[in-house]
Scaffold this motif. Structure first.
Motif, PDB file in Angstrom:
ATOM      1  N   LEU A 142       0.833  -1.207   0.000  1.00 21.90           N
ATOM      2  CA  LEU A 142       0.000   0.000   0.000  1.00 21.90           C
ATOM      3  C   LEU A 142       0.867   1.256   0.000  1.00 21.90           C
ATOM      4  O   LEU A 142       0.558   2.239  -0.680  1.00 21.90           O
ATOM      5  CB  LEU A 142      -0.936   0.015   1.218  1.00 21.90           C
ATOM      6  CG  LEU A 142      -2.017  -1.063   1.279  1.00 21.90           C
ATOM      7  CD1 LEU A 142      -2.749  -1.019   2.615  1.00 21.90           C
ATOM      8  CD2 LEU A 142      -2.995  -0.928   0.123  1.00 21.90           C
ATOM      9  N   THR A 143       1.960   1.217   0.757  1.00 25.38           N
ATOM     10  CA  THR A 143       2.869   2.363   0.854  1.00 25.38           C
ATOM     11  C   THR A 143       3.605   2.582  -0.456  1.00 25.38           C
ATOM     12  O   THR A 143       3.604   3.693  -1.002  1.00 25.38           O
ATOM     13  CB  THR A 143       3.892   2.138   2.000  1.00 25.38           C
ATOM     14  OG1 THR A 143       3.179   1.952   3.226  1.00 25.38           O
ATOM     15  CG2 THR A 143       4.841   3.314   2.128  1.00 25.38           C
ATOM     16  N   ASP A 144       4.229   1.532  -0.964  1.00 28.87           N
ATOM     17  CA  ASP A 144       5.051   1.665  -2.173  1.00 28.87           C
ATOM     18  C   ASP A 144       4.236   2.073  -3.394  1.00 28.87           C
ATOM     19  O   ASP A 144       4.721   2.806  -4.248  1.00 28.87           O
ATOM     20  CB  ASP A 144       5.799   0.358  -2.465  1.00 28.87           C
ATOM     21  CG  ASP A 144       6.916   0.092  -1.455  1.00 28.87           C
ATOM     22  OD1 ASP A 144       7.231   0.990  -0.642  1.00 28.87           O
ATOM     23  OD2 ASP A 144       7.465  -1.033  -1.483  1.00 28.87           O
ATOM     24  N   SER A 145       2.990   1.606  -3.478  1.00 29.93           N
ATOM     25  CA  SER A 145       2.167   1.949  -4.638  1.00 29.93           C
ATOM     26  C   SER A 145       1.332   3.206  -4.406  1.00 29.93           C
ATOM     27  O   SER A 145       0.573   3.604  -5.278  1.00 29.93           O
ATOM     28  CB  SER A 145       1.265   0.775  -5.018  1.00 29.93           C
ATOM     29  OG  SER A 145       0.375   0.492  -3.956  1.00 29.93           O
ATOM     30  N   GLU A 146       1.496   3.822  -3.214  1.00 27.05           N
ATOM     31  CA  GLU A 146       0.753   5.042  -2.863  1.00 27.05           C
ATOM     32  C   GLU A 146      -0.739   4.857  -3.120  1.00 27.05           C
ATOM     33  O   GLU A 146      -1.394   5.643  -3.802  1.00 27.05           O
ATOM     34  CB  GLU A 146       1.327   6.252  -3.589  1.00 27.05           C
ATOM     35  CG  GLU A 146       2.775   6.511  -3.208  1.00 27.05           C
ATOM     36  CD  GLU A 146       3.410   7.700  -3.910  1.00 27.05           C
ATOM     37  OE1 GLU A 146       2.748   8.357  -4.741  1.00 27.05           O
ATOM     38  OE2 GLU A 146       4.590   7.975  -3.611  1.00 27.05           O
ATOM     39  N   THR A 147      -1.285   3.793  -2.574  1.00 32.61           N
ATOM     40  CA  THR A 147      -2.681   3.410  -2.754  1.00 32.61           C
ATOM     41  C   THR A 147      -3.608   4.461  -2.160  1.00 32.61           C
ATOM     42  O   THR A 147      -3.383   4.948  -1.049  1.00 32.61           O
ATOM     43  CB  THR A 147      -2.942   2.037  -2.100  1.00 32.61           C
ATOM     44  OG1 THR A 147      -2.020   1.102  -2.682  1.00 32.61           O
ATOM     45  CG2 THR A 147      -4.360   1.565  -2.338  1.00 32.61           C
ATOM     46  N   LEU A 148      -4.677   4.766  -2.899  1.00 29.88           N
ATOM     47  CA  LEU A 148      -5.617   5.815  -2.495  1.00 29.88           C
ATOM     48  C   LEU A 148      -7.013   5.256  -2.218  1.00 29.88           C
ATOM     49  O   LEU A 148      -7.362   4.166  -2.675  1.00 29.88           O
ATOM     50  CB  LEU A 148      -5.739   6.861  -3.617  1.00 29.88           C
ATOM     51  CG  LEU A 148      -4.453   7.551  -4.067  1.00 29.88           C
ATOM     52  CD1 LEU A 148      -4.727   8.431  -5.274  1.00 29.88           C
ATOM     53  CD2 LEU A 148      -3.846   8.348  -2.934  1.00 29.88           C
ATOM     54  N   GLY A 149      -7.798   6.037  -1.509  1.00 25.61           N
ATOM     55  CA  GLY A 149      -9.225   5.772  -1.334  1.00 25.61           C
ATOM     56  C   GLY A 149      -9.546   4.466  -0.649  1.00 25.61           C
ATOM     57  O   GLY A 149      -8.810   3.984   0.215  1.00 25.61           O
ATOM     58  N   THR A 150     -10.661   3.865  -1.061  1.00 20.19           N
ATOM     59  CA  THR A 150     -11.156   2.653  -0.409  1.00 20.19           C
ATOM     60  C   THR A 150     -10.209   1.467  -0.581  1.00 20.19           C
ATOM     61  O   THR A 150     -10.275   0.518   0.185  1.00 20.19           O
ATOM     62  CB  THR A 150     -12.556   2.270  -0.920  1.00 20.19           C
ATOM     63  OG1 THR A 150     -12.503   2.106  -2.340  1.00 20.19           O
ATOM     64  CG2 THR A 150     -13.583   3.333  -0.560  1.00 20.19           C
ATOM     65  N   ALA A 151      -9.327   1.524  -1.556  1.00 19.68           N
ATOM     66  CA  ALA A 151      -8.360   0.436  -1.746  1.00 19.68           C
ATOM     67  C   ALA A 151      -7.352   0.366  -0.604  1.00 19.68           C
ATOM     68  O   ALA A 151      -6.663  -0.637  -0.435  1.00 19.68           O
ATOM     69  CB  ALA A 151      -7.636   0.598  -3.080  1.00 19.68           C
ATOM     70  N   ALA A 152      -7.264   1.436   0.207  1.00 20.04           N
ATOM     71  CA  ALA A 152      -6.318   1.472   1.327  1.00 20.04           C
ATOM     72  C   ALA A 152      -7.027   1.266   2.669  1.00 20.04           C
ATOM     73  O   ALA A 152      -6.471   1.598   3.715  1.00 20.04           O
ATOM     74  CB  ALA A 152      -5.561   2.793   1.328  1.00 20.04           C
ATOM     75  N   ILE A 153      -8.226   0.714   2.656  1.00 17.17           N
ATOM     76  CA  ILE A 153      -8.954   0.460   3.900  1.00 17.17           C
ATOM     77  C   ILE A 153      -8.811  -1.012   4.277  1.00 17.17           C
ATOM     78  O   ILE A 153      -9.002  -1.900   3.445  1.00 17.17           O
ATOM     79  CB  ILE A 153     -10.437   0.858   3.769  1.00 17.17           C
ATOM     80  CG1 ILE A 153     -10.527   2.375   3.585  1.00 17.17           C
ATOM     81  CG2 ILE A 153     -11.224   0.416   5.003  1.00 17.17           C
ATOM     82  CD1 ILE A 153     -11.912   2.889   3.320  1.00 17.17           C
ATOM     83  N   ARG A 154      -8.465  -1.233   5.543  1.00 17.62           N
ATOM     84  CA  ARG A 154      -8.307  -2.584   6.071  1.00 17.62           C
ATOM     85  C   ARG A 154      -9.029  -2.684   7.414  1.00 17.62           C
ATOM     86  O   ARG A 154      -9.112  -1.715   8.153  1.00 17.62           O
ATOM     87  CB  ARG A 154      -6.830  -2.944   6.286  1.00 17.62           C
ATOM     88  CG  ARG A 154      -5.993  -2.941   5.008  1.00 17.62           C
ATOM     89  CD  ARG A 154      -6.414  -4.066   4.077  1.00 17.62           C
ATOM     90  NE  ARG A 154      -5.571  -4.185   2.912  1.00 17.62           N
ATOM     91  CZ  ARG A 154      -5.807  -3.611   1.737  1.00 17.62           C
ATOM     92  NH1 ARG A 154      -6.878  -2.854   1.576  1.00 17.62           N
ATOM     93  NH2 ARG A 154      -4.997  -3.804   0.709  1.00 17.62           N
ATOM     94  N   SER A 155      -9.507  -3.875   7.730  1.00 18.98           N
ATOM     95  CA  SER A 155     -10.158  -4.119   9.021  1.00 18.98           C
ATOM     96  C   SER A 155      -9.119  -4.583  10.022  1.00 18.98           C
ATOM     97  O   SER A 155      -8.212  -5.345   9.676  1.00 18.98           O
ATOM     98  CB  SER A 155     -11.236  -5.198   8.894  1.00 18.98           C
ATOM     99  OG  SER A 155     -12.281  -4.754   8.077  1.00 18.98           O
TER     100      SER A 155
END
Length: 169
Positions: free
Chosen positions: A85-98
């Motif tokens: 997530l960090t390396d690809s600079e993931t945005l929005g709902t794609a970066a949400i985890r439980s």
């Protein structure tokens, strides 16, 4: 009865790692973390009435955040996911985890199965920095609340590395 100290290791965090291509989420214990503290970030409504000498305060909302820091280990599914997530600079709902917080001091045994009290919540993974140490490669950031808490119970595998969550009815 004497008081019993609750150790930091009595509260375990499990991070939901999605299967490749989406689908099933597996909750892996957050191992190798050097920091994992929660700030409740309570929002207050403060006011002073003209006929009173002191101010009143009420808590009207929360904006919880968990700071994190870890030494990167290979073949650690939680580290692998946060690094991706960090390396690809993931945005929005794609970066949400439980994340599930398990309280090992609150358990119920039924036969051979032990369940533990737990709270589950979605968090946005918000990376901050990487590579801050000369000893190990490190990552740090915050996990910020992205929804309400769901109370329930978990069962853990024999090594306490995988959690299975059941929401309370």
């Amino acid at each position: 009865m004497s008081e019993v100290l609750v150790k930091r290791s009595d509260k375990l965090a499990f991070y939901g790692v999605p299967a490749a291509g989406g689908g099933t989420i597996t909750y892996h214990r957050m191992r190798g973390f050097t920091e994992s503290s929660t700030s409740k970030n309570a929002k207050e409504y403060n006011r002073q009435y003209v006929d009173e000498d002191s101010e009143r305060s009420d808590v009207i909302a929360f904006s919880p955040a968990m700071s994190y820091g870890f030494d990167q280990y290979l073949e650690n599914p939680v580290h692998d996911d946060i690094v991706a997530l960090t390396d690809s600079e993931t945005l929005g709902t794609a970066a949400i985890r439980s994340i599930i917080i398990v309280d090992l001091t609150d358990s119920t045994a039924t036969g051979e199965v032990t369940t533990y009290a737990a709270r589950k919540r979605d968090f946005a993974v918000i990376p901050d920095s990487e590579g801050d140490s000369t000893d190990a490669y490190t990552y740090s950031g915050n996990l910020k609340a992205n929804g309400p808490i769901t109370k329930g119970t978990v069962t853990l595998d024999a090594e306490k590395k995988i959690a299975t969550f059941t929401a309370a009815v």
